[in-house]
Design an enzyme around this catalytic site. Structure first.
Site, PDB file in Angstrom:
ATOM      1  N   SER A   1       3.102  -0.683  -0.027  1.00 29.54           N
ATOM      2  CA  SER A   1       1.753  -0.664   0.540  1.00 29.54           C
ATOM      3  C   SER A   1       1.094   0.689   0.354  1.00 29.54           C
ATOM      4  CB  SER A   1       1.834  -0.987   2.044  1.00 29.54           C
ATOM      5  OG  SER A   1       0.604  -0.697   2.677  1.00 29.54           O
ATOM      6  N   ALA A   2      -0.218   0.668   0.106  1.00 32.18           N
ATOM      7  CA  ALA A   2      -0.972   1.912  -0.023  1.00 32.18           C
ATOM      8  C   ALA A   2      -1.256   2.536   1.335  1.00 32.18           C
ATOM      9  CB  ALA A   2      -2.290   1.628  -0.735  1.00 32.18           C
TER      10      ALA A   2
ATOM     11  N   LYS B   1      -2.443   2.383  -6.197  1.00 29.62           N
ATOM     12  CA  LYS B   1      -2.646   1.204  -7.035  1.00 29.62           C
ATOM     13  C   LYS B   1      -4.037   1.326  -7.666  1.00 29.62           C
ATOM     14  CE  LYS B   1      -0.220  -1.418  -3.461  1.00 29.62           C
ATOM     15  NZ  LYS B   1      -0.357  -2.361  -2.344  1.00 29.62           N
TER      16      LYS B   1
ATOM     17  N   THR C   1      -4.942  -7.455   8.137  1.00 32.33           N
ATOM     18  CA  THR C   1      -5.597  -6.229   8.578  1.00 32.33           C
ATOM     19  C   THR C   1      -6.746  -5.874   7.634  1.00 32.33           C
ATOM     20  OG1 THR C   1      -3.691  -5.193   7.564  1.00 32.33           O
ATOM     21  CG2 THR C   1      -3.846  -5.033   9.946  1.00 32.33           C
TER      22      THR C   1
ATOM     23  N   ASP D   1       3.233  -6.589  -0.474  1.00 32.56           N
ATOM     24  CA  ASP D   1       2.126  -5.755  -0.053  1.00 32.56           C
ATOM     25  C   ASP D   1       1.969  -6.013   1.455  1.00 32.56           C
ATOM     26  OD1 ASP D   1      -0.424  -4.367  -0.202  1.00 32.56           O
ATOM     27  OD2 ASP D   1      -1.354  -6.340  -0.073  1.00 32.56           O
ATOM     28  N   LEU D   2       1.282  -5.139   2.161  1.00 30.59           N
ATOM     29  CA  LEU D   2       1.140  -5.356   3.613  1.00 30.59           C
ATOM     30  C   LEU D   2      -0.198  -6.010   3.968  1.00 30.59           C
ATOM     31  CD1 LEU D   2       2.294  -4.850   6.512  1.00 30.59           C
ATOM     32  CD2 LEU D   2       1.035  -2.703   6.479  1.00 30.59           C
ATOM     33  N   ASP D   3      -1.279  -5.229   3.825  1.00 31.41           N
ATOM     34  CA  ASP D   3      -2.600  -5.715   4.236  1.00 31.41           C
ATOM     35  C   ASP D   3      -3.027  -6.896   3.370  1.00 31.41           C
ATOM     36  OD1 ASP D   3      -2.891  -3.715   6.157  1.00 31.41           O
ATOM     37  OD2 ASP D   3      -3.686  -2.303   4.705  1.00 31.41           O
TER      38      ASP D   3
ATOM     39  N   GLU E   1       0.971  -9.808  -3.808  1.00 31.44           N
ATOM     40  CA  GLU E   1      -0.220  -8.966  -3.639  1.00 31.44           C
ATOM     41  C   GLU E   1      -1.489  -9.788  -3.410  1.00 31.44           C
ATOM     42  OE1 GLU E   1      -2.041  -6.354  -3.543  1.00 31.44           O
ATOM     43  OE2 GLU E   1      -0.572  -4.765  -3.641  1.00 31.44           O
ATOM     44  N   ASP E   2      -2.421  -9.235  -2.637  1.00 35.35           N
ATOM     45  CA  ASP E   2      -3.705  -9.929  -2.440  1.00 35.35           C
ATOM     46  C   ASP E   2      -4.869  -9.206  -3.127  1.00 35.35           C
ATOM     47  OD1 ASP E   2      -3.657  -7.717  -0.602  1.00 35.35           O
ATOM     48  OD2 ASP E   2      -5.429  -8.594   0.342  1.00 35.35           O
TER      49      ASP E   2
ATOM     50  N   LYS F   1      -9.689  -2.986  -1.625  1.00 37.61           N
ATOM     51  CA  LYS F   1      -8.390  -3.561  -1.270  1.00 37.61           C
ATOM     52  C   LYS F   1      -7.273  -2.951  -2.112  1.00 37.61           C
ATOM     53  CE  LYS F   1      -9.897  -7.938   0.649  1.00 37.61           C
ATOM     54  NZ  LYS F   1      -9.947  -9.393   0.477  1.00 37.61           N
TER      55      LYS F   1
HETATM   56  P1  B16 Z   1      -4.716   3.352   5.268  1.00 39.85           P
HETATM   57  P2  B16 Z   1      -2.042  -2.484   1.154  1.00 39.85           P
HETATM   58  C1  B16 Z   1      -4.066  -0.841   1.641  1.00 39.85           C
HETATM   59  O1  B16 Z   1      -2.935  -1.519   2.068  1.00 39.85           O
HETATM   60  C2  B16 Z   1      -5.337  -1.598   1.959  1.00 39.85           C
HETATM   61  O2  B16 Z   1      -5.409  -2.799   1.213  1.00 39.85           O
HETATM   62  C3  B16 Z   1      -6.519  -0.746   1.614  1.00 39.85           C
HETATM   63  O3  B16 Z   1      -7.706  -1.426   1.929  1.00 39.85           O
HETATM   64  C4  B16 Z   1      -6.423   0.580   2.371  1.00 39.85           C
HETATM   65  O4  B16 Z   1      -7.498   1.430   2.015  1.00 39.85           O
HETATM   66  C5  B16 Z   1      -5.103   1.260   2.028  1.00 39.85           C
HETATM   67  O5  B16 Z   1      -4.047   0.398   2.344  1.00 39.85           O
HETATM   68  C6  B16 Z   1      -4.911   2.545   2.777  1.00 39.85           C
HETATM   69  O6  B16 Z   1      -4.749   2.263   4.113  1.00 39.85           O
HETATM   70  O7  B16 Z   1      -6.106   3.834   5.467  1.00 39.85           O
HETATM   71  O8  B16 Z   1      -4.170   2.555   6.447  1.00 39.85           O
HETATM   72  O9  B16 Z   1      -3.762   4.428   4.834  1.00 39.85           O
HETATM   73  O10 B16 Z   1      -2.924  -3.661   0.839  1.00 39.85           O
HETATM   74  O11 B16 Z   1      -1.622  -1.678  -0.050  1.00 39.85           O
HETATM   75  O12 B16 Z   1      -0.908  -2.839   2.074  1.00 39.85           O
HETATM   76 MG    MG Z   2      -3.278  -5.820   0.261  1.00 43.03          MG
END
Ligand code: B16
Ligand code: MG
Length: 215
Positions: A114-115, A145, A17, A9-11, A169-170, A45
């Protein structure tokens, strides 16, 4: 287990972030006079931008049109990107760079699930893009997710089966997605929140090949 791939996962796993997402959403919620705190933020998240906005708006009483919502999401993203402007390789979470080096050396495939629609931009800022054999982000998926689509697509691009890959994943929604998809899941954070994960570490600093080989 014989691990062929690691899907990150990224964030909250590669870079923190998550705190910028929170600050940007908090700013919007304050403007809308909707109560929103770090505890509420846990629900956001790993879920998409539009779902995150819906979750926040549900905490208020006013109804908004689709155009208004689009503008709100745009504003939040601009604010988020302003916070992200300062990040660089120094912001990579503890142990991640070393772990990626180990994976590359042992020819274990590396994927991103990542989302975020900003994932590539962030990876580029961190100088990490070249480590990834497959990058699946919010631009490539239709289901957020806890739907496992993002990880299944990453596994497909890596040409491995879910049971041959580990997902790191976090987020509660992310762990649920990994479990639903049939992956071994490593949670990073609070074991109470990430109870569905196969194993939970309090920090990315504990990720390394020795630990991976013991799974
Ligand atoms: P964006 P991940 C997710 O990233 C974040 O955890 C989530 O808080 C955020 O709303 C989502 O990406 C969308 O991000 O607005 O930059 O498209 O944890 O799946 O890497
Ligand atoms: Mg995350």
């Amino acid at each position: 287990m014989k691990i062929k791939a690691c899907i990150f996962d990224l964030d909250g796993v590669i870079v923190d972030t998550a705190k910028f997402h929170f600050k940007a959403w908090k700013q919007l919620a304050d403007e809308l006079q909707i109560p929103f705190n770090e505890h509420d933020n846990e629900q956001l998240k790993g879920v998409s931008r539009t779902t995150s906005l819906e979750i926040i708006l549900q905490k208020g009483t006013k109804k908004y049109s689709d155009d208004e919502k689009l503008l709100m999401a745009k504003k939040k993203n601009e604010c988020y990107l302003e916070y992200c402007a300062t990040i660089d390789a120094g912001d990579i979470l503890p142990g991640i760079k070393l772990f990626l080096d180990e994976l590359k050396e042992k020819k274990i495939l590396v994927g991103l699930g990542s989302a975020s629609k900003n994932a590539l931009l962030i990876l580029n800022k961190l100088n990490l893009t070249s480590y990834f054999d497959a990058i699946v982000d919010g631009n490539k998926i239709t289901e957020a997710k806890p739907n496992p689509q993002v990880f299944l697509k990453a596994a497909e691009e890596l040409n491995v089966l879910p049971h041959e890959a580990v997902v790191i994943e976090d987020a509660e929604a992310g762990v649920e997605a990994a479990v639903k998809g049939g992956f071994f899941s490593i949670g990073i954070g609070d074991p109470k929140i990430l109870a569905k994960a196969n194993v939970v570490f309090s920090s990315t600093a504990y990720l390394n090949l020795v630990v991976l080989n013991r799974l």
